[in-house]
Design a protein around this motif. Sequence first.
Motif, PDB file in Angstrom:
ATOM      1  N   ASN A 132       7.718   4.811   3.149  1.00  0.00           N
ATOM      2  CA  ASN A 132       7.697   3.158   2.986  1.00  0.00           C
ATOM      3  C   ASN A 132       7.306   2.423   3.801  1.00  0.00           C
ATOM      4  N   TYR A 133       7.236   3.055   5.351  1.00  0.00           N
ATOM      5  CA  TYR A 133       6.573   2.330   6.527  1.00  0.00           C
ATOM      6  C   TYR A 133       5.096   2.489   6.249  1.00  0.00           C
ATOM      7  N   ILE A 134       4.489   3.496   5.813  1.00  0.00           N
ATOM      8  CA  ILE A 134       3.082   3.654   5.683  1.00  0.00           C
ATOM      9  C   ILE A 134       2.587   2.780   4.139  1.00  0.00           C
ATOM     10  N   ALA A 135       3.613   2.898   3.551  1.00  0.00           N
ATOM     11  CA  ALA A 135       3.030   1.742   2.404  1.00  0.00           C
ATOM     12  C   ALA A 135       3.011   0.431   2.846  1.00  0.00           C
ATOM     13  N   GLY A 136       3.647  -0.065   3.710  1.00  0.00           N
ATOM     14  CA  GLY A 136       3.665  -1.261   4.108  1.00  0.00           C
ATOM     15  C   GLY A 136       2.382  -1.575   5.018  1.00  0.00           C
ATOM     16  N   VAL A 137       2.043  -0.552   5.743  1.00  0.00           N
ATOM     17  CA  VAL A 137       0.660  -0.488   6.621  1.00  0.00           C
ATOM     18  C   VAL A 137      -0.464  -0.894   5.790  1.00  0.00           C
ATOM     19  N   THR A 138      -0.393  -0.150   4.523  1.00  0.00           N
ATOM     20  CA  THR A 138      -1.530   0.294   3.581  1.00  0.00           C
ATOM     21  C   THR A 138      -1.775  -0.861   2.532  1.00  0.00           C
ATOM     22  N   SER A 139      -0.488  -1.690   2.360  1.00  0.00           N
ATOM     23  CA  SER A 139      -0.519  -2.774   1.126  1.00  0.00           C
ATOM     24  C   SER A 139      -1.104  -4.113   1.786  1.00  0.00           C
ATOM     25  N   ALA A 140      -1.760  -4.764   0.791  1.00  0.00           N
ATOM     26  CA  ALA A 140      -2.301  -6.009   1.192  1.00  0.00           C
ATOM     27  C   ALA A 140      -1.021  -7.110   1.213  1.00  0.00           C
ATOM     28  N   ASN A 141      -1.071  -7.940   2.214  1.00  0.00           N
ATOM     29  CA  ASN A 141      -0.191  -9.027   2.769  1.00  0.00           C
ATOM     30  C   ASN A 141      -1.083 -10.319   2.427  1.00  0.00           C
ATOM     31  N   PRO A 142      -1.078 -11.026   1.510  1.00  0.00           N
ATOM     32  CA  PRO A 142      -1.938 -12.327   1.234  1.00  0.00           C
ATOM     33  C   PRO A 142      -1.310 -13.353   2.214  1.00  0.00           C
ATOM     34  N   GLU A 143      -0.269 -13.304   2.725  1.00  0.00           N
ATOM     35  CA  GLU A 143       0.572 -14.475   3.375  1.00  0.00           C
ATOM     36  C   GLU A 143      -0.201 -14.522   4.864  1.00  0.00           C
ATOM     37  N   ASN A 144      -0.302 -13.195   5.176  1.00  0.00           N
ATOM     38  CA  ASN A 144      -0.778 -12.789   6.516  1.00  0.00           C
ATOM     39  C   ASN A 144      -2.528 -12.756   6.433  1.00  0.00           C
ATOM     40  N   LEU A 181       2.743  10.692  -0.711  1.00  0.00           N
ATOM     41  CA  LEU A 181       3.872  10.046   0.045  1.00  0.00           C
ATOM     42  C   LEU A 181       3.947   8.436  -0.256  1.00  0.00           C
ATOM     43  N   ILE A 182       2.654   7.981  -0.540  1.00  0.00           N
ATOM     44  CA  ILE A 182       2.648   6.777  -0.955  1.00  0.00           C
ATOM     45  C   ILE A 182       1.789   6.576  -2.564  1.00  0.00           C
ATOM     46  N   ASN A 183       2.271   5.749  -3.099  1.00  0.00           N
ATOM     47  CA  ASN A 183       1.499   5.718  -4.520  1.00  0.00           C
ATOM     48  C   ASN A 183       1.394   4.079  -4.813  1.00  0.00           C
ATOM     49  N   PRO A 184       0.416   3.739  -5.674  1.00  0.00           N
ATOM     50  CA  PRO A 184       0.231   2.596  -6.359  1.00  0.00           C
ATOM     51  C   PRO A 184       1.750   2.205  -7.063  1.00  0.00           C
ATOM     52  N   GLU A 185       1.691   0.711  -7.098  1.00  0.00           N
ATOM     53  CA  GLU A 185       2.586   0.092  -7.664  1.00  0.00           C
ATOM     54  C   GLU A 185       2.375   0.543  -9.270  1.00  0.00           C
ATOM     55  N   THR A 186       3.459   0.344 -10.031  1.00  0.00           N
ATOM     56  CA  THR A 186       3.171   0.758 -11.537  1.00  0.00           C
ATOM     57  C   THR A 186       3.668  -0.452 -12.476  1.00  0.00           C
ATOM     58  N   GLU A 196      -7.681  -3.341  -7.171  1.00  0.00           N
ATOM     59  CA  GLU A 196      -8.648  -3.459  -5.936  1.00  0.00           C
ATOM     60  C   GLU A 196      -8.570  -4.385  -5.280  1.00  0.00           C
ATOM     61  N   ALA A 197      -8.130  -5.880  -5.799  1.00  0.00           N
ATOM     62  CA  ALA A 197      -8.531  -7.078  -5.030  1.00  0.00           C
ATOM     63  C   ALA A 197      -7.078  -7.304  -4.160  1.00  0.00           C
ATOM     64  N   ASN A 198      -5.898  -6.632  -4.649  1.00  0.00           N
ATOM     65  CA  ASN A 198      -4.716  -6.875  -4.005  1.00  0.00           C
ATOM     66  C   ASN A 198      -3.733  -5.571  -4.034  1.00  0.00           C
ATOM     67  N   PRO A 199      -4.258  -4.553  -3.207  1.00  0.00           N
ATOM     68  CA  PRO A 199      -3.849  -3.287  -3.575  1.00  0.00           C
ATOM     69  C   PRO A 199      -2.185  -3.283  -2.873  1.00  0.00           C
ATOM     70  N   ARG A 200      -1.295  -2.778  -3.680  1.00  0.00           N
ATOM     71  CA  ARG A 200      -0.104  -2.673  -3.289  1.00  0.00           C
ATOM     72  C   ARG A 200       0.501  -1.136  -3.710  1.00  0.00           C
ATOM     73  N   TYR A 201       1.332  -0.639  -2.703  1.00  0.00           N
ATOM     74  CA  TYR A 201       1.856   0.644  -2.616  1.00  0.00           C
ATOM     75  C   TYR A 201       3.484   0.897  -2.332  1.00  0.00           C
ATOM     76  N   LYS A 202       3.925   1.941  -3.066  1.00  0.00           N
ATOM     77  CA  LYS A 202       5.377   2.061  -2.805  1.00  0.00           C
ATOM     78  C   LYS A 202       5.509   3.359  -2.167  1.00  0.00           C
ATOM     79  N   GLY A 203       6.487   3.519  -1.283  1.00  0.00           N
ATOM     80  CA  GLY A 203       6.722   4.673  -0.725  1.00  0.00           C
ATOM     81  C   GLY A 203       7.884   5.527  -1.542  1.00  0.00           C
ATOM     82  N   LEU A 204       8.447   6.759  -0.988  1.00  0.00           N
ATOM     83  CA  LEU A 204       9.578   7.672  -1.805  1.00  0.00           C
ATOM     84  C   LEU A 204      10.865   6.794  -1.729  1.00  0.00           C
TER      85      LEU A 204
END
Length: 533
Positions: A132-144, A181-186, A196-204
């Motif tokens: 889940n930590y990696i998912a956070g590093v990999t996902s987009a964060n539009p606010e920042n 370990l990380i997968n795209p949101e469903t 592709e424009a706003n990639p989001r991922y989930k951890g285990l």
Amino acid sequence: VMAQSAVDAFTLSRNDFRGTARFMSMGGAFGALGADLSTLNQNPAGIGVYRSSEIGVTVALDLLGSTTNDMGYKQTDHMTKFNCNNFGYVGALYTGSDVMPYFQFGATYTRAASFNRRFSGSFGAINGSYSNYIAGVTSANPENNYPGFNQSELASGGNKYNPYIDGPAPWMSILAYNSYLINPETDANGNFINNEANPRYKGLWQDGISQGDALYSVQEQGYTDEYAINFGGNFLDIVYWGMGFGITDINYTAATYYDEAIDNALIPNYEATGAVTGAAQYGMDSWKHITGTGFNYKIGVIVKPVPELRLGFAVHTPTYYNLTQQSWAQVNYNYSTGYKNQTAETNDGWNYEIDWKMRTPWRMMFSAATVLGGRFILSADYEYRPNQNISIRTANNDPYIYMNSDVKNYYQSSNIFRVGTEYRITPRWSVRAGFNYESTPTTEYALSGQNTIYTEGPEDCGTMPSFTMSRATSHITAGVGYKYNSFYIDAAYVYRHRSSDYQPYTTNDYTDVNWSEVKDNDSSIVLSLGFKF
């Protein structure tokens, strides 16, 4: 591209308490005494105290023990190492002058630091997952205004691990994606969304649903060696001076293993087209190797206003390093949907290599000693080391702005106190004792466990998110010395206690993290042999 961090820089910048047996048995409080081979690396004015030449060698047997405490569960690991602490030569030339009767020169080798340590442990109930930590590093964060990394940048094949071609996705994100370990949101039907424009991922880990445990092991090896060339003298046997040039050699290796077993995890379905709830288990091996050379300059003075009192002062410039770092990792993973005993490696097993520069903090030392009747010595030192002044640069000498800011957030000045005593029982036998203490070099910000500690991150070719944050270190020492004509033999026993906090990864908005207390209780048996002529 970056594969180094504030944590790496601090680890490499530290010096151990090492030297001759006499130096160590008196707690290293030699800044105002001199006439010992170790003073060439501490207060170079100590060379000015010599009135005869000397050659000597010191060896040490290190008995290392590290104990982890994870929610009451303790585990101890041991390691035994034999090394050469010090060898060197000092020459004293009589000038015949009443103003400066002696001129001295010398050269020494010293094991300035040892990185050897091994510890391991387990978390019986984890609060979140590294995935889940990696998912956070990999996902987009539009606010920042953080774009994240889309699936085409993470998928295996081509040059996904080459940041100069298809980068700059983090290596650990690519590795985690290709080992699920990380997968795209469903979507509502559980199918992966290719956004592709706003990639989001989930951890285990699924909050409120998942349960699991974890185990870890860490092994560090290596050294910092320093080769010193010093010159000195004295004026009227009252003021002793010295200066020295140091050439350093670093070789540091860290290997970590982290394993999680999670029930009710969010894992890929049989076709890897969507996510379902099932059992997950994975283990990640990470490896890091850093080598390099550096140089520094030291200058010092000892003043003897009366025969019974000596005062010392020394300044060490920063050590300027050119470093090369290699990184590699692999993941072995098992999921209950059919992905069994599979392996993913960074860059198909190839190491990544990057060059960088580092500047350690400067050091300042104040010392005082009393020598009574030629039989009793009491000595004390204070050293100031501003760790927050560590600086990291690219190979092209451009500053790493964010990592240098991390240094100031994570580290603070160390205050080091040393005290030692010696009593000459007979003209041939002496007994010694000492103590030294180094205050916590880490800030409360870094020790709190509530803030993100960047060891690997965006645009990063590193794959080791674990770290330890040091607390206070203390040494208790004792020793004995024997002198026969021009020969001497000294022995010392040194006990070291150091506490630190270990985290396998850092917290972020996507996950919580467990942490462990690590206590190092090490013993060293030190032996020096020498000849004065």
